[in-house]
Each structure stands twice: as C-alpha cells, then as structure tokens.
Write an enzyme that holds these catalytic residues in place. Structure first.
Site, PDB file in Angstrom:
ATOM      1  N   TYR A 151       0.901  -1.101  -0.003  1.00  0.00           N
ATOM      2  CA  TYR A 151       0.135  -0.075  -0.085  1.00  0.00           C
ATOM      3  C   TYR A 151       1.108   1.084   0.132  1.00  0.00           C
ATOM      4  CZ  TYR A 151      -4.069   2.829   0.987  1.00  0.00           C
ATOM      5  OH  TYR A 151      -5.147   3.784   1.043  1.00  0.00           O
ATOM      6  N   ARG A 168      -6.664   2.389   3.702  1.00  0.00           N
ATOM      7  CA  ARG A 168      -7.419   1.170   3.537  1.00  0.00           C
ATOM      8  C   ARG A 168      -6.446  -0.079   3.829  1.00  0.00           C
ATOM      9  NH1 ARG A 168     -12.129   2.374   1.543  1.00  0.00           N
ATOM     10  NH2 ARG A 168     -12.520   0.164   1.093  1.00  0.00           N
ATOM     11  N   TRP A 222     -11.476  11.172  -1.772  1.00  0.00           N
ATOM     12  CA  TRP A 222     -10.370  11.275  -1.435  1.00  0.00           C
ATOM     13  C   TRP A 222      -9.163  11.470  -2.565  1.00  0.00           C
ATOM     14  CZ3 TRP A 222      -9.876  10.667   3.752  1.00  0.00           C
ATOM     15  CH2 TRP A 222     -11.181  10.170   4.305  1.00  0.00           C
TER      16      TRP A 222
END
Length: 199
Positions: A8, A14, A104
């Site tokens: 990530y 997330r 976002w």
C-alpha cells in the site's frame, strides 16, 4: 505459517485494518509501502490496478475488506458464530459505505474541502448516532469479545476525528470503544511504532 506481504502507500488508509489484524494476532508480515511517485509504473503490475493488496504465499488478494475478512477469520476476530460474523461484516460495510463518500482523490483543494465539510456536517452525525444505538451498553460492537468491526471503527474514526474532532462528542460510548481498542496491548504497541502519516 504463510508468508504475508501487504502492499500500500505510506498511509494508514485502506491497509490499516489489515495492519491492526496482523498486530493483534502477532503474525509476521512484510509491510511494503510505496511512494505515490512510483505508483504509475507499479500500477500495471497489480491485478485490477488498485491497492492495497495482500500476498499470501504469492497468491494476491485484492480489495481491502476481503483482505480484512480473511485476516479476521485467521485471527479469530471475525465473530464467534455465523450470525456474529454477518453482523461484524455489516458494521464494517456500514462504516466503509460512509468512508467511500469522501472524494479522497480530489486534487482541487476548495472542491475537496467543501465536499468533506458537507459529508462530515450533514451525514456524519447520522452515522455516529446509528453506531451508538447499535453498540448500546455493550462493551464491543458484536458479541462478547472484540471483533474486526471494533478495529474498523477505531481505524476509520481516527481519520474522521482528525477531520472533525467533535464528530462523536455526543457519543461517549463510541469514544470509550475507541479507547478499549487502543488499550489492547498489541494495538497500543502498533499505534506507538507505526509511521506517523496524515491519514
């Protein structure tokens, strides 16, 4: 034991629910964080072109909540019965539905701020009211022990409260739930050592 690699950006975002689950279970994994500048060249190599992804002995699982459900089951945090598992999933999905309302990726700061303010002011109170009603006077959101739904509330509320600090002020039970999650020794240790990021 499987070899785990979580990929990530250098954000909580997330991937943080997976990191909480790894921390709680004491499972070793590679926390592979990529820089935004490197993403365009990495993206074509990722199935479905989105992160986070979790590699389990080389098998790639995409979708953060699918990863979370898998790790929750492995850690015994998915719920004690099929009904509890469904309720935990439902709470996670309810919180996630709210989190996905936010733009976002919006680059225009004025547009972004207006949208965030609108969601936090007009839709946020309904979410916390409903979560508080669901929690009631219980210690945990589902059943008699902590589940990944409690973790997901803590992960997401950390971001939400950084954007609107008074969001849950009328709901001390929800704030107390955050404190219970953060007081779990493995979670407290992870929060202490994790990289400090904006979100």
């Amino acid at each position: 034991m499987p070899q785990y690699k979580l990929t990530y950006f250098n954000l909580r975002g997330r991937a943080e629910i997976s990191r909480y689950l790894f921390a709680y279970s004491g499972t070793k994994y590679e926390d592979h964080r990529i820089e935004a500048a490197d993403w365009p060249k990495i993206k074509p190599t990722i199935p479905f072109g989105k992160i986070p992804i979790l590699e389990v002995d080389g098998v790639i699982i995409h979708q953060s909540l699918a990863m979370g459900r898998y790790l929750a089951r492995e850690a015994g945090l998915a719920g004690q019965t099929p009904v509890e598992q469904a309720l935990a999933d439902a709470i996670v999905d309810t919180i996630d539905d709210f989190m996905t309302l936010f733009p976002w990726g919006e680059k225009n700061q004025d547009v972004r701020k207006k949208a965030f303010d609108d969601i936090l002011t007009n839709k946020g109170p309904e979410l916390v009211k409903d979560l508080d009603t669901f929690l009631g006077d219980r210690k945990w959101l589902v059943g008699n022990s902590v589940t990944w739904a409690d973790f997901y509330w803590d992960v997401c509320s950390t971001t939400l409260l950084s954007l609107k600090p008074d969001l849950a002020d009328k709901y001390p039970r929800l704030l107390a739930l955050r404190e219970r999650v953060q007081a779990l020794p493995a979670i407290a240790a992870w929060i202490q050592k994790r990289p400090k990021t904006v979100m």
